[in-house]
Design a protein around this motif. Structure first.
Motif, PDB file in Angstrom:
ATOM      1  N   ILE A 167       0.873  -1.167   0.000  1.00  0.00           N
ATOM      2  CA  ILE A 167       0.000   0.000   0.000  1.00  0.00           C
ATOM      3  C   ILE A 167       0.909   1.215   0.000  1.00  0.00           C
ATOM      4  CG2 ILE A 167      -1.681   1.356   1.320  1.00  0.00           C
ATOM      5  CD1 ILE A 167      -2.781  -1.249   2.456  1.00  0.00           C
ATOM      6  N   LEU A 168       0.642   2.151  -0.887  1.00  0.00           N
ATOM      7  CA  LEU A 168       1.437   3.376  -0.977  1.00  0.00           C
ATOM      8  C   LEU A 168       0.527   4.575  -0.704  1.00  0.00           C
ATOM      9  CD1 LEU A 168       3.988   5.021  -1.778  1.00  0.00           C
ATOM     10  CD2 LEU A 168       3.175   4.888  -4.150  1.00  0.00           C
ATOM     11  N   THR A 169       0.963   5.424   0.226  1.00  0.00           N
ATOM     12  CA  THR A 169       0.220   6.649   0.518  1.00  0.00           C
ATOM     13  C   THR A 169       1.167   7.845   0.427  1.00  0.00           C
ATOM     14  OG1 THR A 169       0.652   6.677   2.903  1.00  0.00           O
ATOM     15  CG2 THR A 169      -1.233   5.372   2.141  1.00  0.00           C
ATOM     16  N   GLN A 170       0.599   9.028   0.344  1.00  0.00           N
ATOM     17  CA  GLN A 170       1.413  10.237   0.266  1.00  0.00           C
ATOM     18  C   GLN A 170       1.600  10.884   1.634  1.00  0.00           C
ATOM     19  OE1 GLN A 170       3.042  11.031  -2.595  1.00  0.00           O
ATOM     20  NE2 GLN A 170       2.122   9.076  -3.199  1.00  0.00           N
ATOM     21  N   SER A 171       0.879  10.408   2.640  1.00  0.00           N
ATOM     22  CA  SER A 171       1.044  10.984   3.983  1.00  0.00           C
ATOM     23  C   SER A 171       1.319   9.883   4.993  1.00  0.00           C
ATOM     24  CB  SER A 171      -0.199  11.775   4.392  1.00  0.00           C
ATOM     25  OG  SER A 171      -1.235  10.917   4.795  1.00  0.00           O
ATOM     26  N   LYS A 172       2.182  10.214   5.950  1.00  0.00           N
ATOM     27  CA  LYS A 172       2.529   9.246   6.992  1.00  0.00           C
ATOM     28  C   LYS A 172       1.322   8.940   7.870  1.00  0.00           C
ATOM     29  CE  LYS A 172       5.931   8.350  10.616  1.00  0.00           C
ATOM     30  NZ  LYS A 172       7.085   8.883  11.377  1.00  0.00           N
ATOM     31  N   ALA A 173       0.502   9.955   8.128  1.00  0.00           N
ATOM     32  CA  ALA A 173      -0.671   9.764   8.987  1.00  0.00           C
ATOM     33  C   ALA A 173      -1.627   8.739   8.376  1.00  0.00           C
ATOM     34  CB  ALA A 173      -1.382  11.099   9.198  1.00  0.00           C
ATOM     35  N   GLU A 174      -1.840   8.832   7.055  1.00  0.00           N
ATOM     36  CA  GLU A 174      -2.737   7.870   6.390  1.00  0.00           C
ATOM     37  C   GLU A 174      -2.151   6.471   6.455  1.00  0.00           C
ATOM     38  OE1 GLU A 174      -5.170   7.248   2.169  1.00  0.00           O
ATOM     39  OE2 GLU A 174      -3.469   8.647   2.254  1.00  0.00           O
ATOM     40  N   ALA A 175      -0.838   6.361   6.252  1.00  0.00           N
ATOM     41  CA  ALA A 175      -0.182   5.053   6.315  1.00  0.00           C
ATOM     42  C   ALA A 175      -0.305   4.457   7.713  1.00  0.00           C
ATOM     43  CB  ALA A 175       1.290   5.182   5.914  1.00  0.00           C
ATOM     44  N   GLU A 176      -0.128   5.281   8.740  1.00  0.00           N
ATOM     45  CA  GLU A 176      -0.241   4.792  10.118  1.00  0.00           C
ATOM     46  C   GLU A 176      -1.652   4.288  10.411  1.00  0.00           C
ATOM     47  OE1 GLU A 176       1.026   8.277  12.197  1.00  0.00           O
ATOM     48  OE2 GLU A 176       3.128   7.613  12.339  1.00  0.00           O
ATOM     49  N   ASP A 177      -2.653   5.007   9.896  1.00  0.00           N
ATOM     50  CA  ASP A 177      -4.035   4.588  10.109  1.00  0.00           C
ATOM     51  C   ASP A 177      -4.310   3.255   9.422  1.00  0.00           C
ATOM     52  OD1 ASP A 177      -6.865   5.072  10.926  1.00  0.00           O
ATOM     53  OD2 ASP A 177      -7.158   5.159   8.742  1.00  0.00           O
ATOM     54  N   LEU A 178      -3.799   3.093   8.194  1.00  0.00           N
ATOM     55  CA  LEU A 178      -4.021   1.843   7.454  1.00  0.00           C
ATOM     56  C   LEU A 178      -3.281   0.680   8.109  1.00  0.00           C
ATOM     57  CD1 LEU A 178      -3.762   3.266   3.822  1.00  0.00           C
ATOM     58  CD2 LEU A 178      -5.808   2.311   4.892  1.00  0.00           C
TER      59      LEU A 178
END
Length: 302
Positions: A167-178
């Motif tokens: 999974i690739l996200t542009q924000s660390k916060a979104e990655a942490e939530d996922l």
């Protein structure tokens, strides 16, 4: 077509009213000026070292002779190119110039569009003639494929490879939530399809077999330290923030024959086509009148 050339044979040259005719191939009489244009079109912007100029000039001349022999064969056998075939091929070319005006791109290469189109149509015709003439080439037998595999095993060795989901996200916060949701039991594939910015998101984030040399260094460092079934911590790269799930690891080794049959078949078929072309052009040289004015040819500068 231009990749295969025969050795220039010494032959006489019929005197023409136009003493600038340098090559005759059947009904085609090529002047020195035309030959220069042919060589420029087929040879591109060659940087020719002075000591090799004559050798390269002769090789280009031979490519052009082979090219015109094919066209003469097509002319004799009534083979032509249809307008719809040209339009379809032109559409394919235009698709490669997305966002760029094709005519202006040609002008930057100092070529008029009508001149280029004439050459393009002729090359399409030559390709069609060759495909029709070589249509009876028999595909390699399975035993031939096996022999090639046994003799060229080194070609099919591979390094350690991994197959993973990301999974690739542009924000660390979104990655942490996922990552939290994955640890709470949600399916990573479903989350990848919905939230990942990576191109394989629609394939539930799955990336096919890949070696470390084809990965970003920071990605390779994490992935090649993981075991199957393991989910990585958040990994930052120049692309964004990644979460990896290791699906499987393949140690280095030799690809099994069934996996490379199509590759070997294509190689052997290409070899057969090259041999056919060499023998066919040799036959065409005895069927059509081919003459080379060596004195004029030697005057040509690349």
């Amino acid at each position: 077509i231009c990749a295969f050339a025969l050795l220039i044979s010494e032959c006489g040259f019929v005197q023409e009213e136009d003493d600038k005719v340098v090559i005759v191939v059947g009904s085609r009489h090529v002047t020195l000026d035309e030959l220069k244009k042919d060589m420029a079109f087929m040879g591109g912007a060659l940087d020719v070292p002075e000591p090799h100029g004559e050798q390269i000039r002769n090789r280009l001349a031979e490519k052009i002779i082979g090219y015109y022999l094919i066209l003469e064969y097509g002319k004799e056998n009534g083979i032509s190119i249809e307008e719809e075939e040209v339009k379809s091929a032109l559409a394919d070319v235009h698709r490669e110039y997305v966002g760029i005006d094709f005519r202006n791109a040609l002008l930057r290469e100092y070529m008029d569009f009508d001149q280029w189109r004439g050459r393009f149509e002729e090359q399409l015709l030559a390709k069609k003639i060759l495909e029709m003439a070589s249509g009876n080439i028999i595909p390699p037998a399975y035993r031939d494929i096996e022999r090639y595999y046994e003799a060229h095993g080194g070609e099919f060795r591979f390094p350690q490879m991994v197959r993973f989901r990301q999974i690739l996200t542009q924000s660390k916060a979104e990655a942490e939530d996922l990552l939290r949701r994955i640890k709470d039991g949600e399916d990573m594939g479903d989350l990848a399809r919905e939230y990942s910015a990576a191109p394989e998101a629609e394939q539930v984030g799955e990336v096919g077999w890949v070696a470390s040399e084809h990965l970003d260094e920071s990605m390779a460092k994490v992935l090649f330290s993981m075991a199957p079934g393991e989910v990585s911590p958040i990994t930052k790269t120049s692309y964004g923030y990644h979460i990896f799930e290791m699906l499987s690891v393949r140690p280095p080794g030799l690809k099994p024959l069934p996996e490379v049959v199509a590759q070997i078949e294509a190689t052997l078929l290409d070899q057969k086509r090259k041999l056919f072309l060499k023998e066919w052009l040799s036959h065409l040289r005895t069927h059509f009148d081919v003459q080379v004015n060596q004195a004029l040819l030697s005057e040509l500068e690349l």
